[in-house]
Design a protein around this motif. Sequence first.
Motif, PDB file in Angstrom:
ATOM      1  N   GLY A   1      -1.498 -24.899 -59.108  1.00  0.00           N
ATOM      2  CA  GLY A   1      -2.776 -24.528 -58.540  1.00  0.00           C
ATOM      3  C   GLY A   1      -2.709 -23.113 -57.991  1.00  0.00           C
ATOM      4  O   GLY A   1      -1.643 -22.510 -57.903  1.00  0.00           O
ATOM      5  N   GLN A   2      -3.870 -22.613 -57.613  1.00  0.00           N
ATOM      6  CA  GLN A   2      -3.870 -21.296 -56.995  1.00  0.00           C
ATOM      7  C   GLN A   2      -3.277 -21.420 -55.596  1.00  0.00           C
ATOM      8  O   GLN A   2      -3.353 -22.457 -54.965  1.00  0.00           O
ATOM      9  CB  GLN A   2      -5.309 -20.735 -56.928  1.00  0.00           C
ATOM     10  CG  GLN A   2      -6.118 -21.136 -55.712  1.00  0.00           C
ATOM     11  CD  GLN A   2      -6.627 -22.560 -55.701  1.00  0.00           C
ATOM     12  OE1 GLN A   2      -6.233 -23.390 -56.524  1.00  0.00           O
ATOM     13  NE2 GLN A   2      -7.495 -22.857 -54.754  1.00  0.00           N
ATOM     14  N   GLY A   3      -2.648 -20.455 -55.108  1.00  0.00           N
ATOM     15  CA  GLY A   3      -2.067 -20.509 -53.778  1.00  0.00           C
ATOM     16  C   GLY A   3      -3.140 -20.572 -52.714  1.00  0.00           C
ATOM     17  O   GLY A   3      -4.244 -20.046 -52.886  1.00  0.00           O
ATOM     18  N   ILE A   4      -2.810 -21.230 -51.619  1.00  0.00           N
ATOM     19  CA  ILE A   4      -3.747 -21.327 -50.510  1.00  0.00           C
ATOM     20  C   ILE A   4      -3.006 -20.971 -49.222  1.00  0.00           C
ATOM     21  O   ILE A   4      -1.932 -21.473 -48.961  1.00  0.00           O
ATOM     22  CB  ILE A   4      -4.380 -22.734 -50.459  1.00  0.00           C
ATOM     23  CG1 ILE A   4      -5.514 -22.776 -49.447  1.00  0.00           C
ATOM     24  CG2 ILE A   4      -3.357 -23.814 -50.208  1.00  0.00           C
ATOM     25  CD1 ILE A   4      -6.432 -23.946 -49.647  1.00  0.00           C
ATOM     26  N   LEU A   5      -3.586 -20.065 -48.457  1.00  0.00           N
ATOM     27  CA  LEU A   5      -2.907 -19.516 -47.304  1.00  0.00           C
ATOM     28  C   LEU A   5      -3.049 -20.415 -46.087  1.00  0.00           C
ATOM     29  O   LEU A   5      -4.151 -20.833 -45.724  1.00  0.00           O
ATOM     30  CB  LEU A   5      -3.459 -18.120 -46.984  1.00  0.00           C
ATOM     31  CG  LEU A   5      -2.844 -17.404 -45.774  1.00  0.00           C
ATOM     32  CD1 LEU A   5      -1.352 -17.164 -45.991  1.00  0.00           C
ATOM     33  CD2 LEU A   5      -3.581 -16.093 -45.519  1.00  0.00           C
ATOM     34  N   VAL A   6      -1.901 -20.666 -45.463  1.00  0.00           N
ATOM     35  CA  VAL A   6      -1.858 -21.360 -44.179  1.00  0.00           C
ATOM     36  C   VAL A   6      -1.222 -20.405 -43.176  1.00  0.00           C
ATOM     37  O   VAL A   6      -0.107 -19.921 -43.395  1.00  0.00           O
ATOM     38  CB  VAL A   6      -1.035 -22.658 -44.272  1.00  0.00           C
ATOM     39  CG1 VAL A   6      -0.808 -23.250 -42.897  1.00  0.00           C
ATOM     40  CG2 VAL A   6      -1.741 -23.659 -45.185  1.00  0.00           C
ATOM     41  N   THR A   7      -1.931 -20.142 -42.095  1.00  0.00           N
ATOM     42  CA  THR A   7      -1.428 -19.250 -41.066  1.00  0.00           C
ATOM     43  C   THR A   7      -1.356 -20.011 -39.747  1.00  0.00           C
ATOM     44  O   THR A   7      -2.367 -20.582 -39.308  1.00  0.00           O
ATOM     45  CB  THR A   7      -2.330 -18.014 -40.891  1.00  0.00           C
ATOM     46  OG1 THR A   7      -2.446 -17.340 -42.148  1.00  0.00           O
ATOM     47  CG2 THR A   7      -1.732 -17.054 -39.872  1.00  0.00           C
ATOM     48  N   VAL A   8      -0.173 -20.019 -39.150  1.00  0.00           N
ATOM     49  CA  VAL A   8       0.026 -20.710 -37.884  1.00  0.00           C
ATOM     50  C   VAL A   8       0.320 -19.662 -36.815  1.00  0.00           C
ATOM     51  O   VAL A   8       1.331 -18.955 -36.892  1.00  0.00           O
ATOM     52  CB  VAL A   8       1.168 -21.734 -37.968  1.00  0.00           C
ATOM     53  CG1 VAL A   8       1.277 -22.506 -36.658  1.00  0.00           C
ATOM     54  CG2 VAL A   8       0.952 -22.687 -39.140  1.00  0.00           C
ATOM     55  N   SER A   9      -0.534 -19.562 -35.847  1.00  0.00           N
ATOM     56  CA  SER A   9      -0.361 -18.573 -34.786  1.00  0.00           C
ATOM     57  C   SER A   9       0.409 -19.175 -33.613  1.00  0.00           C
ATOM     58  O   SER A   9       0.302 -20.366 -33.321  1.00  0.00           O
ATOM     59  CB  SER A   9      -1.719 -18.073 -34.306  1.00  0.00           C
ATOM     60  OG  SER A   9      -2.466 -19.132 -33.748  1.00  0.00           O
ATOM     61  N   SER A  10       1.166 -18.335 -32.954  1.00  0.00           N
ATOM     62  CA  SER A  10       1.980 -18.813 -31.830  1.00  0.00           C
ATOM     63  C   SER A  10       1.227 -18.727 -30.513  1.00  0.00           C
ATOM     64  O   SER A  10       0.154 -18.161 -30.431  1.00  0.00           O
ATOM     65  CB  SER A  10       3.266 -17.990 -31.740  1.00  0.00           C
ATOM     66  OG  SER A  10       2.962 -16.626 -31.608  1.00  0.00           O
TER      67      SER A  10
ATOM     68  N   GLY B   1      -8.277 -26.304 -48.365  1.00  0.00           N
ATOM     69  CA  GLY B   1      -7.936 -26.804 -47.043  1.00  0.00           C
ATOM     70  C   GLY B   1      -7.082 -25.902 -46.178  1.00  0.00           C
ATOM     71  O   GLY B   1      -6.749 -26.271 -45.057  1.00  0.00           O
ATOM     72  N   GLY B   2      -6.695 -24.740 -46.660  1.00  0.00           N
ATOM     73  CA  GLY B   2      -5.881 -23.857 -45.843  1.00  0.00           C
ATOM     74  C   GLY B   2      -6.684 -23.211 -44.725  1.00  0.00           C
ATOM     75  O   GLY B   2      -7.871 -23.486 -44.545  1.00  0.00           O
ATOM     76  N   GLY B   3      -6.018 -22.360 -43.955  1.00  0.00           N
ATOM     77  CA  GLY B   3      -6.716 -21.662 -42.889  1.00  0.00           C
ATOM     78  C   GLY B   3      -5.791 -21.271 -41.766  1.00  0.00           C
ATOM     79  O   GLY B   3      -4.561 -21.270 -41.911  1.00  0.00           O
ATOM     80  N   LEU B   4      -6.397 -20.954 -40.647  1.00  0.00           N
ATOM     81  CA  LEU B   4      -5.671 -20.510 -39.454  1.00  0.00           C
ATOM     82  C   LEU B   4      -5.666 -21.633 -38.424  1.00  0.00           C
ATOM     83  O   LEU B   4      -6.712 -22.238 -38.140  1.00  0.00           O
ATOM     84  CB  LEU B   4      -6.349 -19.267 -38.879  1.00  0.00           C
ATOM     85  CG  LEU B   4      -5.826 -18.749 -37.535  1.00  0.00           C
ATOM     86  CD1 LEU B   4      -4.387 -18.267 -37.672  1.00  0.00           C
ATOM     87  CD2 LEU B   4      -6.731 -17.620 -37.027  1.00  0.00           C
ATOM     88  N   VAL B   5      -4.492 -21.895 -37.866  1.00  0.00           N
ATOM     89  CA  VAL B   5      -4.360 -22.941 -36.863  1.00  0.00           C
ATOM     90  C   VAL B   5      -3.336 -22.487 -35.828  1.00  0.00           C
ATOM     91  O   VAL B   5      -2.428 -21.714 -36.140  1.00  0.00           O
ATOM     92  CB  VAL B   5      -3.951 -24.279 -37.518  1.00  0.00           C
ATOM     93  CG1 VAL B   5      -2.577 -24.186 -38.152  1.00  0.00           C
ATOM     94  CG2 VAL B   5      -4.042 -25.438 -36.542  1.00  0.00           C
ATOM     95  N   GLN B   6      -3.484 -22.957 -34.622  1.00  0.00           N
ATOM     96  CA  GLN B   6      -2.509 -22.639 -33.582  1.00  0.00           C
ATOM     97  C   GLN B   6      -1.281 -23.532 -33.717  1.00  0.00           C
ATOM     98  O   GLN B   6      -1.362 -24.652 -34.252  1.00  0.00           O
ATOM     99  CB  GLN B   6      -3.131 -22.837 -32.198  1.00  0.00           C
ATOM    100  CG  GLN B   6      -4.155 -21.787 -31.824  1.00  0.00           C
ATOM    101  CD  GLN B   6      -4.609 -21.913 -30.389  1.00  0.00           C
ATOM    102  OE1 GLN B   6      -4.597 -23.003 -29.808  1.00  0.00           O
ATOM    103  NE2 GLN B   6      -5.026 -20.809 -29.794  1.00  0.00           N
ATOM    104  N   ALA B   7      -0.177 -23.048 -33.225  1.00  0.00           N
ATOM    105  CA  ALA B   7       1.047 -23.838 -33.241  1.00  0.00           C
ATOM    106  C   ALA B   7       0.805 -25.179 -32.553  1.00  0.00           C
ATOM    107  O   ALA B   7       0.130 -25.244 -31.517  1.00  0.00           O
ATOM    108  CB  ALA B   7       2.172 -23.079 -32.544  1.00  0.00           C
ATOM    109  N   GLY B   8       1.343 -26.225 -33.158  1.00  0.00           N
ATOM    110  CA  GLY B   8       1.125 -27.573 -32.659  1.00  0.00           C
ATOM    111  C   GLY B   8      -0.066 -28.270 -33.282  1.00  0.00           C
ATOM    112  O   GLY B   8      -0.231 -29.482 -33.106  1.00  0.00           O
ATOM    113  N   GLY B   9      -0.874 -27.527 -33.981  1.00  0.00           N
ATOM    114  CA  GLY B   9      -2.061 -28.097 -34.605  1.00  0.00           C
ATOM    115  C   GLY B   9      -1.772 -28.729 -35.948  1.00  0.00           C
ATOM    116  O   GLY B   9      -0.617 -28.831 -36.381  1.00  0.00           O
ATOM    117  N   SER B  10      -2.828 -29.158 -36.615  1.00  0.00           N
ATOM    118  CA  SER B  10      -2.717 -29.861 -37.891  1.00  0.00           C
ATOM    119  C   SER B  10      -3.653 -29.258 -38.923  1.00  0.00           C
ATOM    120  O   SER B  10      -4.708 -28.701 -38.591  1.00  0.00           O
ATOM    121  CB  SER B  10      -3.062 -31.349 -37.719  1.00  0.00           C
ATOM    122  OG  SER B  10      -2.169 -31.983 -36.827  1.00  0.00           O
ATOM    123  N   LEU B  11      -3.256 -29.383 -40.161  1.00  0.00           N
ATOM    124  CA  LEU B  11      -4.100 -29.020 -41.298  1.00  0.00           C
ATOM    125  C   LEU B  11      -3.855 -30.028 -42.413  1.00  0.00           C
ATOM    126  O   LEU B  11      -2.759 -30.591 -42.524  1.00  0.00           O
ATOM    127  CB  LEU B  11      -3.774 -27.625 -41.828  1.00  0.00           C
ATOM    128  CG  LEU B  11      -4.397 -26.407 -41.159  1.00  0.00           C
ATOM    129  CD1 LEU B  11      -3.862 -25.141 -41.822  1.00  0.00           C
ATOM    130  CD2 LEU B  11      -5.911 -26.450 -41.218  1.00  0.00           C
TER     131      LEU B  11
END
Length: 126
Positions: free
Chosen positions: A117-126, A7-17
């Motif tokens: 668990g294996q790590g999952i990357l969450v990236t939040v862009s500004s 479920g990780g991924g790239l999202v903009q600031a203010g968004g949800s994951l």
Amino acid sequence: VQLQASGGGLVQAGGSLRLSCAASGRASNDYPIAWFRQSLGKEREFVASRKWNGASTRYSDPARGRFTISTDNAKNTVHLQMNNLKPEDTAVYYCATAPGYYSGQYCFMESLYTFWGQGILVTVSS
């Protein structure tokens, strides 16, 4: 016990994951399940925890009010709903469970957790 995160991924600031972690082989609903995260150059830190039975939920200060941990025992899955994400939430997120009966007040302690668990990357862009 094996944990598989997704479920990780790239999202903009203010968004949800929503992160999910499926467990196989766990033994008791009274065992704790938790989420931790590690940002680049920092130590791994506690995010949220609860017992599989829903008891003893707790959050770190940065997560409280924005993140929600939940469990689906029928599917042996724990979720982390993350809302109003900030760039400082960018990290590798880990789910973990501990094969023991611990008071909820201690479930923020990384040393309790044996299975990760294996790590999952969450990236939040500004």
